[in-house]
Motif scaffolding. Sequence first.
Motif, PDB file in Angstrom:
ATOM      1  N   TYR A 270       0.867  -1.181   0.000  1.00  0.00           N
ATOM      2  CA  TYR A 270       0.000   0.000   0.000  1.00  0.00           C
ATOM      3  C   TYR A 270       0.902   1.228   0.000  1.00  0.00           C
ATOM      4  O   TYR A 270       1.360   1.671   1.073  1.00  0.00           O
ATOM      5  CB  TYR A 270      -0.886   0.021   1.253  1.00  0.00           C
ATOM      6  CG  TYR A 270      -1.657  -1.268   1.496  1.00  0.00           C
ATOM      7  CD1 TYR A 270      -2.904  -1.484   0.929  1.00  0.00           C
ATOM      8  CD2 TYR A 270      -1.112  -2.283   2.303  1.00  0.00           C
ATOM      9  CE1 TYR A 270      -3.602  -2.658   1.155  1.00  0.00           C
ATOM     10  CE2 TYR A 270      -1.806  -3.466   2.532  1.00  0.00           C
ATOM     11  CZ  TYR A 270      -3.038  -3.645   1.956  1.00  0.00           C
ATOM     12  OH  TYR A 270      -3.734  -4.808   2.171  1.00  0.00           O
TER      13      TYR A 270
ATOM     14  N   ARG B  50       2.875   1.005   3.343  1.00  0.00           N
ATOM     15  CA  ARG B  50       2.518  -0.109   4.235  1.00  0.00           C
ATOM     16  C   ARG B  50       2.673  -1.424   3.488  1.00  0.00           C
ATOM     17  O   ARG B  50       2.366  -1.506   2.293  1.00  0.00           O
ATOM     18  CB  ARG B  50       1.073   0.079   4.726  1.00  0.00           C
ATOM     19  CG  ARG B  50       0.599  -1.020   5.615  1.00  0.00           C
ATOM     20  CD  ARG B  50      -0.680  -0.654   6.360  1.00  0.00           C
ATOM     21  NE  ARG B  50      -0.984  -1.741   7.243  1.00  0.00           N
ATOM     22  CZ  ARG B  50      -1.694  -2.813   6.894  1.00  0.00           C
ATOM     23  NH1 ARG B  50      -2.220  -2.901   5.695  1.00  0.00           N
ATOM     24  NH2 ARG B  50      -1.881  -3.795   7.756  1.00  0.00           N
TER      25      ARG B  50
ATOM     26  N   SER C 173       2.047  -5.782   3.969  1.00  0.00           N
ATOM     27  CA  SER C 173       1.575  -6.886   4.802  1.00  0.00           C
ATOM     28  C   SER C 173       1.772  -8.206   4.055  1.00  0.00           C
ATOM     29  O   SER C 173       1.823  -8.228   2.829  1.00  0.00           O
ATOM     30  CB  SER C 173       0.094  -6.702   5.184  1.00  0.00           C
ATOM     31  OG  SER C 173      -0.739  -6.951   4.075  1.00  0.00           O
TER      32      SER C 173
HETATM   33  O1  LIG Z   1      -3.003  -5.624   4.567  1.00  0.00           O
HETATM   34  C1  LIG Z   1      -3.734  -6.014   5.465  1.00  0.00           C
HETATM   35  O2  LIG Z   1      -3.611  -5.672   6.635  1.00  0.00           O
HETATM   36  C2  LIG Z   1      -4.884  -6.937   5.142  1.00  0.00           C
HETATM   37  C3  LIG Z   1      -4.555  -7.939   4.068  1.00  0.00           C
HETATM   38  C4  LIG Z   1      -5.664  -8.911   3.893  1.00  0.00           C
HETATM   39  O3  LIG Z   1      -6.720  -8.775   4.431  1.00  0.00           O
HETATM   40  C5  LIG Z   1      -5.456 -10.092   3.033  1.00  0.00           C
HETATM   41  O4  LIG Z   1      -4.390 -10.238   2.398  1.00  0.00           O
HETATM   42  O5  LIG Z   1      -6.388 -10.938   2.984  1.00  0.00           O
END
Ligand SMILES: O=C(O)CCC(=O)C(=O)O
Length: 357
Positions: A201, A283, A285
């Motif tokens: 992000y 960001r 993840s």
């Molecule tokens: O980036 C996040 O915190 C959520 C990612 C997410 O919900 C996913 O990959 O299913």
Amino acid sequence: MAQWKDTARVLEFSAFARKGIEKVKVRGLGDHELPSHNSSTPDQVPVINLEDPNAMKLVGHACKTWGVFQVTNHGVPTNLLQQMEAAGRKLFALPMQQKLKAARSPNGVSGYGVARISAFFPKLMWSEGFTIVGSPYEHARKLWPNRYSRFCDVIEEYKEEMNKLAQKLMSLMLGSLGVTMEDVKWATTQRSCPALQLNSYPACPDPDRAMGLAAHTDSTLLTILHQNNTSGLQAHKEGTGWVTVPPIPGALVINVGDLLHILSNGLYPSVLHRAMVNRTQHRLSVAYLYGPPSNVEISPLSKLTDQVHPPLYRAVTWSEYLGTKAKHFNKALSSVRLCGPLNGFADTNDHNGVRVG
Ligand SMILES: O=C(O)CCC(=O)C(=O)O
Ligand SMILES: C=C1C[C@]23C[C@@]1(O)CC[C@H]2[C@@]12CCC[C@@](C)(C(=O)O1)[C@H]2[C@@H]3C(=O)O
Ligand SMILES: [Fe+2]
């Protein structure tokens, strides 16, 4: 055609990210649901120390009340989490043309692209993703023709550690319902084929008008999410609303997915969650999406059903459910439901009244 559409959306997203929202008039992002900042609420997503002697009880309670919690002392080495984050950073920092060499194919699952759920939304999401199912080699070679082995090694080690943690969590989650791993034959005898989803992000000049990843539930048994130190993940709780899941260094976020919702006959609701974006910080993840072996049918556990508590869902395999999700998105769970709401209790995951798009 589908590949062209996906590629076009990634390029469009890339233009957004480079020029800023104001300068791009093609599409607005303002209609995505905006955050309901609610910092006065005492409700906080539970944080559970897995070495706590009461861990099983705490996990069960968190699954019932939230469908999401964070874990510490989970056994995954901190340096592996850091290496995974660095690998993700390196991947998303590649030039767009390079990333597109590993674009997800129209009917494929692995590769670079926009979030799969994008198809259900008219507005672009402020994110890019890379999905890995099975071996990462094929795609990694396209990204780094001569130097892909380090990336692949980190991915393989990460998957191995995540698999161990997923097994431990399943045994705590089921144990709390009075079910053992032996009651669920496939859980100990067959290995599943999880997915690894890397999400990026970029910093967004107008974060209140953009959505990183729109609200959704995961089609998994459980998801283990590592987020970097930039907040953005929010979980929805009935009666409370959207709550930020703050990054805690070294902790991992655990989501209950739709298949655990089915397996637990609705006792553990799958959590609706979304990712917001940040004005100044990038960001990242990494989600480990854990499900059952592909040929195994998941239905409410017989230990949890009786005449008073009939099975609420029909049997479904993970691959069938992913197909249903791809077609019906947030109506997927209701579409495999057998009985209507009992005694006036609605299916917690119908998310009536919560806009997901
Ligand atoms: O980036 C996040 O915190 C959520 C990612 C997410 O919900 C996913 O990959 O299913
Ligand atoms: C196993 C999977 C779950 C997922 C679809 C996928 O085949 C691989 C990507 C996963 C992901 C990650 C971001 C959110 C999500 C809803 C999406 O669009 O792709 C999930 C999918 C899911 O859980 O349904
Ligand atoms: Fe998710």
